[in-house]
Design a protein around this motif. Structure first.
Motif, PDB file in Angstrom:
ATOM      1  N   GLY A  44       0.585  -1.307   0.038  1.00 22.91           N
ATOM      2  CA  GLY A  44       0.046   0.184  -0.200  1.00 22.91           C
ATOM      3  C   GLY A  44       0.709   1.352   0.141  1.00 22.91           C
ATOM      4  N   ILE A  45       2.265   1.113   0.072  1.00 23.35           N
ATOM      5  CA  ILE A  45       2.885   2.517   0.113  1.00 23.35           C
ATOM      6  C   ILE A  45       2.956   3.163  -1.063  1.00 23.35           C
ATOM      7  CG2 ILE A  45       5.127   1.297  -0.652  1.00 23.35           C
ATOM      8  CD1 ILE A  45       4.652   3.600   2.301  1.00 23.35           C
ATOM      9  N   GLY A  46       2.657   2.765  -2.214  1.00 26.87           N
ATOM     10  CA  GLY A  46       2.698   3.236  -3.546  1.00 26.87           C
ATOM     11  C   GLY A  46       1.332   4.131  -3.460  1.00 26.87           C
ATOM     12  N   VAL A  47       0.184   3.701  -3.020  1.00 29.62           N
ATOM     13  CA  VAL A  47      -1.071   4.448  -3.201  1.00 29.62           C
ATOM     14  C   VAL A  47      -0.929   5.565  -2.195  1.00 29.62           C
ATOM     15  CG1 VAL A  47      -3.494   4.159  -2.765  1.00 29.62           C
ATOM     16  CG2 VAL A  47      -2.366   2.394  -4.094  1.00 29.62           C
ATOM     17  N   PHE A  48      -0.356   4.996  -0.863  1.00 32.72           N
ATOM     18  CA  PHE A  48      -0.229   6.232   0.174  1.00 32.72           C
ATOM     19  C   PHE A  48       0.511   7.256  -0.422  1.00 32.72           C
ATOM     20  CE2 PHE A  48       1.818   7.573   3.864  1.00 32.72           C
ATOM     21  CZ  PHE A  48       0.766   8.031   4.761  1.00 32.72           C
ATOM     22  N   ALA A  49       1.733   7.061  -0.899  1.00 30.74           N
ATOM     23  CA  ALA A  49       2.563   8.234  -1.431  1.00 30.74           C
ATOM     24  C   ALA A  49       1.729   9.012  -2.570  1.00 30.74           C
ATOM     25  CB  ALA A  49       3.705   7.510  -2.004  1.00 30.74           C
ATOM     26  N   ILE A  50       1.023   8.114  -3.465  1.00 31.14           N
ATOM     27  CA  ILE A  50       0.395   9.129  -4.385  1.00 31.14           C
ATOM     28  C   ILE A  50      -0.537   9.963  -3.940  1.00 31.14           C
ATOM     29  CG2 ILE A  50      -0.966   8.702  -6.434  1.00 31.14           C
ATOM     30  CD1 ILE A  50       0.492   6.188  -7.174  1.00 31.14           C
ATOM     31  N   VAL A  51      -1.417   9.534  -2.899  1.00 29.36           N
ATOM     32  CA  VAL A  51      -2.392  10.309  -2.368  1.00 29.36           C
ATOM     33  C   VAL A  51      -1.923  11.600  -1.517  1.00 29.36           C
ATOM     34  CG1 VAL A  51      -4.211  10.280  -0.396  1.00 29.36           C
ATOM     35  CG2 VAL A  51      -4.096   8.318  -2.157  1.00 29.36           C
ATOM     36  N   CYS A  52      -0.663  11.273  -1.123  1.00 27.65           N
ATOM     37  CA  CYS A  52       0.029  12.278  -0.317  1.00 27.65           C
ATOM     38  C   CYS A  52       0.551  13.280  -1.181  1.00 27.65           C
ATOM     39  CB  CYS A  52       1.269  11.674   0.311  1.00 27.65           C
ATOM     40  SG  CYS A  52       0.782  10.779   1.989  1.00 27.65           S
ATOM     41  N   ILE A  53       0.924  12.929  -2.319  1.00 26.21           N
ATOM     42  CA  ILE A  53       1.477  13.915  -3.385  1.00 26.21           C
ATOM     43  C   ILE A  53       0.163  14.647  -4.161  1.00 26.21           C
ATOM     44  CG2 ILE A  53       2.486  14.124  -5.773  1.00 26.21           C
ATOM     45  CD1 ILE A  53       4.583  11.743  -4.536  1.00 26.21           C
ATOM     46  N   VAL A  54      -0.862  13.937  -4.240  1.00 20.17           N
ATOM     47  CA  VAL A  54      -1.822  14.684  -4.993  1.00 20.17           C
ATOM     48  C   VAL A  54      -2.485  15.651  -3.967  1.00 20.17           C
ATOM     49  CG1 VAL A  54      -4.308  14.209  -5.557  1.00 20.17           C
ATOM     50  CG2 VAL A  54      -2.630  12.706  -6.437  1.00 20.17           C
ATOM     51  N   LEU A  55      -2.671  15.315  -2.564  1.00 19.54           N
ATOM     52  CA  LEU A  55      -3.175  16.384  -1.776  1.00 19.54           C
ATOM     53  C   LEU A  55      -2.207  17.499  -1.544  1.00 19.54           C
ATOM     54  CD1 LEU A  55      -4.944  13.983   0.975  1.00 19.54           C
ATOM     55  CD2 LEU A  55      -6.004  15.624  -0.613  1.00 19.54           C
ATOM     56  N   PHE A  56      -1.013  17.318  -1.504  1.00 23.53           N
ATOM     57  CA  PHE A  56       0.011  18.347  -1.448  1.00 23.53           C
ATOM     58  C   PHE A  56      -0.092  19.332  -2.579  1.00 23.53           C
ATOM     59  CE2 PHE A  56       4.281  19.817  -2.393  1.00 23.53           C
ATOM     60  CZ  PHE A  56       4.616  20.519  -1.135  1.00 23.53           C
ATOM     61  N   VAL A  57      -0.155  18.612  -3.946  1.00 21.09           N
ATOM     62  CA  VAL A  57      -0.290  19.527  -5.020  1.00 21.09           C
ATOM     63  C   VAL A  57      -1.479  20.342  -4.796  1.00 21.09           C
ATOM     64  CG1 VAL A  57      -0.349  19.577  -7.655  1.00 21.09           C
ATOM     65  CG2 VAL A  57       1.361  18.258  -6.394  1.00 21.09           C
ATOM     66  N   ALA A  58      -2.761  19.612  -4.476  1.00 15.65           N
ATOM     67  CA  ALA A  58      -4.083  20.347  -4.257  1.00 15.65           C
ATOM     68  C   ALA A  58      -3.870  21.457  -3.527  1.00 15.65           C
ATOM     69  CB  ALA A  58      -5.066  19.518  -4.098  1.00 15.65           C
ATOM     70  N   GLN A  59      -3.239  21.215  -2.323  1.00 18.13           N
ATOM     71  CA  GLN A  59      -2.981  22.518  -1.415  1.00 18.13           C
ATOM     72  C   GLN A  59      -2.190  23.661  -2.061  1.00 18.13           C
ATOM     73  OE1 GLN A  59      -4.336  22.575   1.882  1.00 18.13           O
ATOM     74  NE2 GLN A  59      -3.757  24.773   1.451  1.00 18.13           N
ATOM     75  N   LEU A  60      -1.059  23.248  -2.737  1.00 16.07           N
ATOM     76  CA  LEU A  60      -0.336  24.279  -3.281  1.00 16.07           C
ATOM     77  C   LEU A  60      -0.994  24.984  -4.408  1.00 16.07           C
ATOM     78  CD1 LEU A  60       3.121  22.719  -3.768  1.00 16.07           C
ATOM     79  CD2 LEU A  60       2.550  24.426  -2.146  1.00 16.07           C
ATOM     80  N   THR A  61      -1.810  24.214  -5.068  1.00 14.67           N
ATOM     81  CA  THR A  61      -2.734  24.962  -6.317  1.00 14.67           C
ATOM     82  C   THR A  61      -3.668  25.866  -5.536  1.00 14.67           C
ATOM     83  OG1 THR A  61      -2.276  22.830  -7.611  1.00 14.67           O
ATOM     84  CG2 THR A  61      -4.147  24.190  -8.377  1.00 14.67           C
ATOM     85  N   SER A  62      -4.382  25.357  -4.604  1.00 15.35           N
ATOM     86  CA  SER A  62      -5.409  26.168  -3.853  1.00 15.35           C
ATOM     87  C   SER A  62      -4.798  27.570  -3.416  1.00 15.35           C
ATOM     88  CB  SER A  62      -6.016  25.406  -2.592  1.00 15.35           C
ATOM     89  OG  SER A  62      -5.031  25.382  -1.595  1.00 15.35           O
ATOM     90  N   VAL A  63      -3.418  27.426  -2.946  1.00 15.12           N
ATOM     91  CA  VAL A  63      -2.976  28.640  -2.428  1.00 15.12           C
ATOM     92  C   VAL A  63      -2.373  29.663  -3.750  1.00 15.12           C
ATOM     93  CG1 VAL A  63      -0.842  29.771  -1.600  1.00 15.12           C
ATOM     94  CG2 VAL A  63      -1.888  27.730  -0.432  1.00 15.12           C
ATOM     95  N   ILE A  64      -2.012  28.984  -4.897  1.00 13.69           N
ATOM     96  CA  ILE A  64      -1.674  29.880  -5.899  1.00 13.69           C
ATOM     97  C   ILE A  64      -3.226  30.497  -6.560  1.00 13.69           C
ATOM     98  CG2 ILE A  64      -1.164  29.676  -8.314  1.00 13.69           C
ATOM     99  CD1 ILE A  64       1.149  27.484  -7.340  1.00 13.69           C
ATOM    100  N   VAL A  65      -4.183  29.643  -6.615  1.00 16.55           N
ATOM    101  CA  VAL A  65      -5.426  29.977  -7.398  1.00 16.55           C
ATOM    102  C   VAL A  65      -6.287  30.804  -6.482  1.00 16.55           C
ATOM    103  CG1 VAL A  65      -7.660  29.263  -8.269  1.00 16.55           C
ATOM    104  CG2 VAL A  65      -5.294  28.081  -8.817  1.00 16.55           C
ATOM    105  N   PHE A  66      -6.531  30.466  -5.172  1.00 14.63           N
ATOM    106  CA  PHE A  66      -7.350  31.098  -4.291  1.00 14.63           C
ATOM    107  C   PHE A  66      -6.588  32.417  -3.653  1.00 14.63           C
ATOM    108  CE2 PHE A  66      -9.518  27.251  -3.949  1.00 14.63           C
ATOM    109  CZ  PHE A  66     -10.459  27.513  -4.694  1.00 14.63           C
ATOM    110  N   GLY A  67      -5.301  32.299  -3.648  1.00 15.64           N
ATOM    111  CA  GLY A  67      -4.761  33.531  -2.900  1.00 15.64           C
ATOM    112  C   GLY A  67      -4.255  34.565  -3.986  1.00 15.64           C
TER     113      GLY A  67
END
Length: 70
Positions: A44-67
């Motif tokens: 499960g480490i691959g799926v966990f890592a992918i979810v972590c990366i997707v959520l991290f990128v989503a957070q960065l994107t929200s700061v760029i878009v909404f900020g």
């Protein structure tokens, strides 16, 4: 301080993404390991890592878009 200068819609967008990321972090560190002690395990480490990366990128994107200062 950044949230105080944003519109209500942008603030809500950033808060929703942040709460999703925080909720995932809390669930994956406190809840799931109680039920599965070997979480995420070798398979499960691959799926966990992918979810972590997707959520991290989503957070960065929200700061760029909404900020954006309009």
């Amino acid at each position: 301080m950044l949230l105080a200068g944003l519109s209500t819609g942008h603030t809500i967008g950033m808060v929703i993404v942040a709460l999703t990321f925080i909720g995932f972090a809390l669930i994956s560190s406190f809840v799931i390991p109680r039920r599965q002690p070997d979480f995420p395990g070798k398979s499960g480490i691959g799926v966990f890592a992918i979810v972590c990366i997707v959520l991290f990128v989503a957070q960065l994107t929200s700061v760029i878009v909404f900020g954006v200062d309009k």
